[in-house]
Design a protein around this motif. Structure first.
Motif, PDB file in Angstrom:
ATOM      1  N   LEU A 218       0.823  -1.207   0.000  1.00  0.00           N
ATOM      2  CA  LEU A 218       0.000   0.000   0.000  1.00  0.00           C
ATOM      3  C   LEU A 218       0.856   1.257   0.000  1.00  0.00           C
ATOM      4  O   LEU A 218       1.978   1.267   0.535  1.00  0.00           O
ATOM      5  N   ALA A 219       0.316   2.320  -0.587  1.00  0.00           N
ATOM      6  CA  ALA A 219       0.999   3.615  -0.584  1.00  0.00           C
ATOM      7  C   ALA A 219      -0.053   4.712  -0.721  1.00  0.00           C
ATOM      8  O   ALA A 219      -1.117   4.503  -1.316  1.00  0.00           O
ATOM      9  N   LEU A 220       0.258   5.876  -0.182  1.00  0.00           N
ATOM     10  CA  LEU A 220      -0.607   7.053  -0.311  1.00  0.00           C
ATOM     11  C   LEU A 220       0.043   8.024  -1.274  1.00  0.00           C
ATOM     12  O   LEU A 220       1.233   8.340  -1.153  1.00  0.00           O
ATOM     13  N   TRP A 221      -0.748   8.494  -2.258  1.00  0.00           N
ATOM     14  CA  TRP A 221      -0.277   9.452  -3.256  1.00  0.00           C
ATOM     15  C   TRP A 221      -1.167  10.692  -3.252  1.00  0.00           C
ATOM     16  O   TRP A 221      -2.357  10.614  -2.951  1.00  0.00           O
ATOM     17  N   GLN A 222      -0.565  11.843  -3.607  1.00  0.00           N
ATOM     18  CA  GLN A 222      -1.318  13.079  -3.746  1.00  0.00           C
ATOM     19  C   GLN A 222      -0.810  13.840  -4.967  1.00  0.00           C
ATOM     20  O   GLN A 222       0.336  13.675  -5.381  1.00  0.00           O
ATOM     21  N   ARG A 223      -1.702  14.656  -5.539  1.00  0.00           N
ATOM     22  CA  ARG A 223      -1.275  15.556  -6.609  1.00  0.00           C
ATOM     23  C   ARG A 223      -1.802  16.944  -6.308  1.00  0.00           C
ATOM     24  O   ARG A 223      -2.896  17.124  -5.776  1.00  0.00           O
ATOM     25  N   ASP A 224      -0.998  17.935  -6.676  1.00  0.00           N
ATOM     26  CA  ASP A 224      -1.382  19.310  -6.432  1.00  0.00           C
ATOM     27  C   ASP A 224      -1.600  20.032  -7.756  1.00  0.00           C
ATOM     28  O   ASP A 224      -1.942  19.404  -8.762  1.00  0.00           O
ATOM     29  N   GLY A 225      -1.354  21.325  -7.801  1.00  0.00           N
ATOM     30  CA  GLY A 225      -1.699  22.119  -8.972  1.00  0.00           C
ATOM     31  C   GLY A 225      -1.139  21.622 -10.289  1.00  0.00           C
ATOM     32  O   GLY A 225      -1.795  21.710 -11.323  1.00  0.00           O
ATOM     33  N   GLY A 226       0.074  21.109 -10.266  1.00  0.00           N
ATOM     34  CA  GLY A 226       0.701  20.672 -11.506  1.00  0.00           C
ATOM     35  C   GLY A 226       0.143  19.392 -12.074  1.00  0.00           C
ATOM     36  O   GLY A 226       0.386  19.066 -13.241  1.00  0.00           O
ATOM     37  N   GLY A 227      -0.593  18.629 -11.260  1.00  0.00           N
ATOM     38  CA  GLY A 227      -1.194  17.391 -11.731  1.00  0.00           C
ATOM     39  C   GLY A 227      -0.343  16.160 -11.579  1.00  0.00           C
ATOM     40  O   GLY A 227      -0.812  15.043 -11.828  1.00  0.00           O
ATOM     41  N   ALA A 228       0.923  16.317 -11.188  1.00  0.00           N
ATOM     42  CA  ALA A 228       1.807  15.163 -11.042  1.00  0.00           C
ATOM     43  C   ALA A 228       1.575  14.490  -9.695  1.00  0.00           C
ATOM     44  O   ALA A 228       1.455  15.165  -8.665  1.00  0.00           O
ATOM     45  N   TRP A 229       1.504  13.163  -9.708  1.00  0.00           N
ATOM     46  CA  TRP A 229       1.327  12.413  -8.472  1.00  0.00           C
ATOM     47  C   TRP A 229       2.649  12.320  -7.715  1.00  0.00           C
ATOM     48  O   TRP A 229       3.702  12.091  -8.316  1.00  0.00           O
ATOM     49  N   LYS A 230       2.606  12.486  -6.402  1.00  0.00           N
ATOM     50  CA  LYS A 230       3.776  12.319  -5.542  1.00  0.00           C
ATOM     51  C   LYS A 230       3.400  11.427  -4.370  1.00  0.00           C
ATOM     52  O   LYS A 230       2.346  11.606  -3.754  1.00  0.00           O
ATOM     53  N   GLN A 231       4.268  10.483  -4.057  1.00  0.00           N
ATOM     54  CA  GLN A 231       3.992   9.565  -2.953  1.00  0.00           C
ATOM     55  C   GLN A 231       4.205  10.266  -1.620  1.00  0.00           C
ATOM     56  O   GLN A 231       5.155  11.028  -1.443  1.00  0.00           O
TER      57      GLN A 231
END
Length: 244
Positions: free
Chosen positions: A45-58
């Motif tokens: 399992l992992a949690l990912w988020q993306r902000d304004g740029g749209g790129a996913w970051k773990q």
């Protein structure tokens, strides 16, 4: 509870055809679970988020979890299942695969660490989670106006005396407003058994500290989703579905 149902309904309304599905742009938080194959009960399992740029970051490191005893099967969520695919059914001992809205927590604590807007209910003896496919309340939390008295009511009670269920986060498989009788119910993230030595009936389980960390980070304003797939299927869908 009504706020939770509206949130889940919004997620389920994003159902699309197999050729058009993508994780909605409004979903900027994603829990990813990848399994070795369709028949394993182990998951990373992992949690990912993306902000304004749209790129996913773990966010943080990966961690281990357990799935259904007999592995995975396509579920009923936001993403389409392949034509003719076997779908999850009540009591099949498999975890639902696909993309699902997540949100809403239940537990024994009077309060938990959580983001603003996250639904939380302290479970009482009057809380049911209905797993009877013949009931109009199948796969819903029902709160009785009396103490459970009939065998049926007692069978549907949410577990207060089971350490594995003392805190849980809902995975919207076969959830309102598109509930299919017998299509599988009561799918949650919850605490694993025997320090991870035991599989589940279809839920995704993990260490308690990891679960509490996950719940504290899930942000309803990000329209969070759970992606659960075998590793090969994940890679095959990654670009098309815009997965992390």
């Amino acid at each position: 509870m009504q706020r939770l149902l509206r949130f889940l309904a919004c997620g389920l309304m994003t159902l699309a055809t197999a050729s058009a599905f993508q994780i909605p742009a409004s979903s900027t938080q994603c829990v990813v679970g990848t399994a070795k194959d369709w028949n394993t009960s182990y998951v990373i399992l992992a949690l990912w988020q993306r902000d304004g740029g749209g790129a996913w970051k773990q966010v943080g490191p990966t961690w281990s979890g357990r799935l259904g005893r007999d592995g995975l099967v396509w579920g009923r969520g936001m993403s389409p299942a392949p034509a003719g695919a076997r779908l999850k059914s009540e009591g099949d001992w498999r975890a639902p695969a696909g993309v699902f809205s997540i949100g809403g927590a239940w537990g024994n604590d009077a309060a938990i660490k959580k983001k603003p807007g996250q639904f939380y209910r302290q479970v009482t003896s009057r809380d049911l989670w209905v797993e009877d496919p013949t009931s109009k309340d199948y796969n819903k939390n029902v709160i009785l106006d009396h103490e459970p008295s009939t065998p049926w009511e007692k069978k549907q009670q949410m577990k207060q005396d089971d350490p594995a269920h003392k805190i849980k986060l809902f995975i919207a498989h076969n959830a309102a407003p598109r509930i299919v009788p017998g299509g599988g119910s009561s799918i949650f993230f919850h605490i694993w058994r025997a320090d991870g030595a035991k599989p589940t009936a279809g839920c995704t389980t993990m260490q308690e500290d990891k679960l509490r960390w996950l719940i504290s980070n899930i942000d309803p304003s990000r329209n969070p989703v759970y992606v659960l797939l075998p590793a090969a299927e994940y890679q095959a869908k990654r670009t098309e579905w815009k997965l992390p």
